[in-house]
Design a protein around this motif. Structure first.
Motif, PDB file in Angstrom:
ATOM      1  N   VAL A   1     -15.632   4.742   4.991  1.00  0.00           N
ATOM      2  CA  VAL A   1     -16.571   5.862   5.084  1.00  0.00           C
ATOM      3  C   VAL A   1     -16.449   6.579   6.425  1.00  0.00           C
ATOM      4  CG1 VAL A   1     -19.017   6.487   5.161  1.00  0.00           C
ATOM      5  CG2 VAL A   1     -18.199   4.835   3.471  1.00  0.00           C
ATOM      6  N   ASP A   2     -16.359   5.819   7.509  1.00  0.00           N
ATOM      7  CA  ASP A   2     -16.334   6.407   8.856  1.00  0.00           C
ATOM      8  C   ASP A   2     -14.921   6.549   9.379  1.00  0.00           C
ATOM      9  OD1 ASP A   2     -19.105   6.389   8.808  1.00  0.00           O
ATOM     10  OD2 ASP A   2     -19.204   4.351   9.607  1.00  0.00           O
ATOM     11  N   ARG A   3     -14.000   6.736   8.485  1.00  0.00           N
ATOM     12  CA  ARG A   3     -12.580   6.764   8.832  1.00  0.00           C
ATOM     13  C   ARG A   3     -12.278   7.855   9.864  1.00  0.00           C
ATOM     14  NH1 ARG A   3     -10.071   6.297   3.799  1.00  0.00           N
ATOM     15  NH2 ARG A   3     -11.323   8.069   3.204  1.00  0.00           N
ATOM     16  N   GLN A   4     -11.645   7.465  10.928  1.00  0.00           N
ATOM     17  CA  GLN A   4     -11.125   8.381  11.933  1.00  0.00           C
ATOM     18  C   GLN A   4      -9.630   8.106  12.071  1.00  0.00           C
ATOM     19  OE1 GLN A   4     -13.140  10.645  13.323  1.00  0.00           O
ATOM     20  NE2 GLN A   4     -14.993   9.832  12.337  1.00  0.00           N
ATOM     21  N   ASP A   5      -8.952   8.929  12.858  1.00  0.00           N
ATOM     22  CA  ASP A   5      -7.533   8.683  13.110  1.00  0.00           C
ATOM     23  C   ASP A   5      -7.374   7.578  14.152  1.00  0.00           C
ATOM     24  OD1 ASP A   5      -6.606  10.434  11.267  1.00  0.00           O
ATOM     25  OD2 ASP A   5      -6.301  12.087  12.648  1.00  0.00           O
ATOM     26  N   VAL A   6      -7.964   6.426  13.863  1.00  0.00           N
ATOM     27  CA  VAL A   6      -7.897   5.269  14.758  1.00  0.00           C
ATOM     28  C   VAL A   6      -7.124   4.176  14.027  1.00  0.00           C
ATOM     29  CG1 VAL A   6      -9.194   3.540  16.040  1.00  0.00           C
ATOM     30  CG2 VAL A   6     -10.093   5.869  15.825  1.00  0.00           C
ATOM     31  N   LEU A   7      -5.969   3.830  14.558  1.00  0.00           N
ATOM     32  CA  LEU A   7      -5.107   2.906  13.839  1.00  0.00           C
ATOM     33  C   LEU A   7      -5.052   1.515  14.467  1.00  0.00           C
ATOM     34  CD1 LEU A   7      -2.093   5.248  12.997  1.00  0.00           C
ATOM     35  CD2 LEU A   7      -4.221   4.907  11.755  1.00  0.00           C
ATOM     36  N   TYR A   8      -5.397   1.391  15.730  1.00  0.00           N
ATOM     37  CA  TYR A   8      -5.283   0.092  16.388  1.00  0.00           C
ATOM     38  C   TYR A   8      -6.558  -0.246  17.140  1.00  0.00           C
ATOM     39  CZ  TYR A   8      -0.387   0.417  15.216  1.00  0.00           C
ATOM     40  OH  TYR A   8       0.792   0.532  14.531  1.00  0.00           O
ATOM     41  N   ASP A   9      -7.705  -0.081  16.494  1.00  0.00           N
ATOM     42  CA  ASP A   9      -8.992  -0.330  17.131  1.00  0.00           C
ATOM     43  C   ASP A   9      -9.728  -1.464  16.432  1.00  0.00           C
ATOM     44  OD1 ASP A   9     -10.955   0.058  19.001  1.00  0.00           O
ATOM     45  OD2 ASP A   9     -11.997   1.604  17.858  1.00  0.00           O
ATOM     46  N   ASP A  10      -8.977  -2.466  15.990  1.00  0.00           N
ATOM     47  CA  ASP A  10      -9.559  -3.661  15.380  1.00  0.00           C
ATOM     48  C   ASP A  10     -10.431  -3.317  14.172  1.00  0.00           C
ATOM     49  OD1 ASP A  10      -9.825  -6.399  15.148  1.00  0.00           O
ATOM     50  OD2 ASP A  10     -11.674  -6.450  16.324  1.00  0.00           O
ATOM     51  N   VAL A  11      -9.980  -2.353  13.377  1.00  0.00           N
ATOM     52  CA  VAL A  11     -10.682  -2.003  12.146  1.00  0.00           C
ATOM     53  C   VAL A  11      -9.785  -2.367  10.977  1.00  0.00           C
ATOM     54  CG1 VAL A  11     -12.084  -0.177  13.147  1.00  0.00           C
ATOM     55  CG2 VAL A  11      -9.808   0.371  12.276  1.00  0.00           C
ATOM     56  N   PRO A  12     -10.355  -2.727   9.808  1.00  0.00           N
ATOM     57  CA  PRO A  12      -9.515  -3.145   8.688  1.00  0.00           C
ATOM     58  C   PRO A  12      -8.758  -2.003   8.018  1.00  0.00           C
ATOM     59  CG  PRO A  12     -11.820  -3.180   8.057  1.00  0.00           C
ATOM     60  CD  PRO A  12     -11.788  -2.924   9.532  1.00  0.00           C
ATOM     61  N   VAL A  13      -9.266  -0.768   8.168  1.00  0.00           N
ATOM     62  CA  VAL A  13      -8.626   0.375   7.515  1.00  0.00           C
ATOM     63  C   VAL A  13      -8.383   1.477   8.538  1.00  0.00           C
ATOM     64  CG1 VAL A  13      -8.780   2.129   5.712  1.00  0.00           C
ATOM     65  CG2 VAL A  13      -9.777  -0.124   5.327  1.00  0.00           C
ATOM     66  N   GLY A  14      -7.139   1.943   8.605  1.00  0.00           N
ATOM     67  CA  GLY A  14      -6.798   3.115   9.392  1.00  0.00           C
ATOM     68  C   GLY A  14      -6.218   4.175   8.487  1.00  0.00           C
ATOM     69  N   TYR A  15      -6.319   5.428   8.882  1.00  0.00           N
ATOM     70  CA  TYR A  15      -5.805   6.517   8.028  1.00  0.00           C
ATOM     71  C   TYR A  15      -5.468   7.703   8.920  1.00  0.00           C
ATOM     72  CZ  TYR A  15      -5.636  10.201   4.484  1.00  0.00           C
ATOM     73  OH  TYR A  15      -5.244  11.238   3.684  1.00  0.00           O
ATOM     74  N   THR A  16      -4.345   8.339   8.636  1.00  0.00           N
ATOM     75  CA  THR A  16      -3.993   9.534   9.397  1.00  0.00           C
ATOM     76  C   THR A  16      -3.149  10.475   8.550  1.00  0.00           C
ATOM     77  OG1 THR A  16      -3.060  10.332  11.484  1.00  0.00           O
ATOM     78  CG2 THR A  16      -1.864   8.564  10.375  1.00  0.00           C
ATOM     79  N   ALA A  17      -3.341  11.750   8.781  1.00  0.00           N
ATOM     80  CA  ALA A  17      -2.542  12.807   8.153  1.00  0.00           C
ATOM     81  C   ALA A  17      -2.494  13.979   9.147  1.00  0.00           C
ATOM     82  CB  ALA A  17      -3.172  13.254   6.830  1.00  0.00           C
ATOM     83  N   SER A  18      -1.311  14.480   9.448  1.00  0.00           N
ATOM     84  CA  SER A  18      -0.050  13.939   8.961  1.00  0.00           C
ATOM     85  C   SER A  18       0.554  12.975   9.985  1.00  0.00           C
ATOM     86  CB  SER A  18       0.926  15.064   8.671  1.00  0.00           C
ATOM     87  OG  SER A  18       1.284  15.776   9.839  1.00  0.00           O
ATOM     88  N   TRP A  19       1.417  12.113   9.489  1.00  0.00           N
ATOM     89  CA  TRP A  19       1.995  11.062  10.298  1.00  0.00           C
ATOM     90  C   TRP A  19       3.353  11.483  10.844  1.00  0.00           C
ATOM     91  CZ3 TRP A  19       6.716   9.182   8.838  1.00  0.00           C
ATOM     92  CH2 TRP A  19       7.130   9.477   7.523  1.00  0.00           C
ATOM     93  N   GLY A  20       3.832  10.732  11.815  1.00  0.00           N
ATOM     94  CA  GLY A  20       5.162  10.942  12.370  1.00  0.00           C
ATOM     95  C   GLY A  20       5.837   9.611  12.612  1.00  0.00           C
ATOM     96  N   PRO A  21       7.101   9.615  12.996  1.00  0.00           N
ATOM     97  CA  PRO A  21       7.835   8.359  13.196  1.00  0.00           C
ATOM     98  C   PRO A  21       7.188   7.420  14.209  1.00  0.00           C
ATOM     99  CG  PRO A  21       9.348  10.218  13.153  1.00  0.00           C
ATOM    100  CD  PRO A  21       7.957  10.797  13.181  1.00  0.00           C
TER     101      PRO A  21
END
Length: 250
Positions: free
Chosen positions: A89-109
């Motif tokens: 629900v509170d998804r942000q572009d946070v990928l390595y903050d000790d959360v079970p789900v990360g999400y980002t658009a658009s991605w890069g290498p």
């Protein structure tokens, strides 16, 4: 991704080109999956999805993958589920903050750290990535996956090579490159017409060992009726309308 989290994965990261994730829908899917896991429900088979291929050897719930001693268990504890729902629900572009789900658009290498991932999975995605001599998004994606995965890490890809609108699955191979550019227009995502052999070659070029290829075979246009660029392809390419590839990072 939610199924992976319920199966023992610590974190799932979703990568999109266009932001299409829906928190409301994702939470609904999560709750439905929890119910299926609780009841050890079987996987829907051909009676439910008659056109879904390739077929599995077994549609039973994979109970053998889980143990009662906690070493490998189904993770549906209330606190665990609460943290997953909150992340959806509170998804942000946070990928390595000790959360079970990360999400980002658009991605890069470099969206993900080098050798930080155990599993990469895509479903009917790679066939829409451009693959031209001057610039290949597809080749760049394989390079990125090789960068992200740890040695021994696994990638799984279901790829569709067919194009709708004709009984012959590969009828889009009859177009010249110039004609296909007109068909494609300015669409950012569209069928790239790349056959199975090219994906297998990209695996090898990027330090992946292919351990499984499940082909769906259908009759298509014969070699003499396709555009010149496709006429020298291996015979398997002319029979393979889709495939599931599993490969391991060397």
């Amino acid at each position: 991704g939610c199924a992976a989290l319920l199966s023992g994965a610590e974190q799932y990261i979703g990568l999109d080109v266009v932001a299409r994730a829906s928190a409301e829908n994702d939470v609904k899917v999560l709750d439905e999956l929890v119910e299926l896991f609780e009841h050890h429900a079987p996987i829907p088979d051909g009676r439910v999805f008659p056109n879904l291929l390739p077929e599995l050897q077994s549609y039973r719930f994979p109970a053998r993958l889980f143990t009662d001693d906690g070493a490998r268990r189904i993770r549906i504890e209330p606190e665990r589920l609460k943290s997953i729902r909150e992340a959806l629900v509170d998804r942000q572009d946070v990928l390595y903050d000790d959360v079970p789900v990360g999400y980002t658009a658009s991605w890069g290498p470099r969206t993900l750290d080098r050798q930080s991932v155990d599993l990469v999975i895509s479903q009917a995605v790679l066939q829409d990535m451009g693959h031209e001599p001057a610039k290949s998004e597809l080749a760049g994606t394989f390079q990125a996956m090789s960068r992200w995965l740890r040695k021994g890490g696994v990638m799984s890809h279901q790829i569709n090579f067919a194009f709708p609108g004709n009984p012959e699955w590969n009828h889009h191979w009859r177009y010249s490159d110039a004609a296909w550019r007109v068909v494609r227009g300015n669409r950012p995502l569209f069928e790239n017409r790349v056959p199975l052999s090219v994906y297998l070659a990209l695996c090898d070029e990027n330090d992946f060992e292919v351990v499984s290829v499940k082909r769906v075979e259908q009759q298509g246009l014969p070699r003499e009726k396709v555009a010149p660029r496709f006429r020298d392809l291996p015979e398997d390419d002319f029979r393979t309308s889709s495939a599931h590839i599993v490969a391991v990072r060397r």
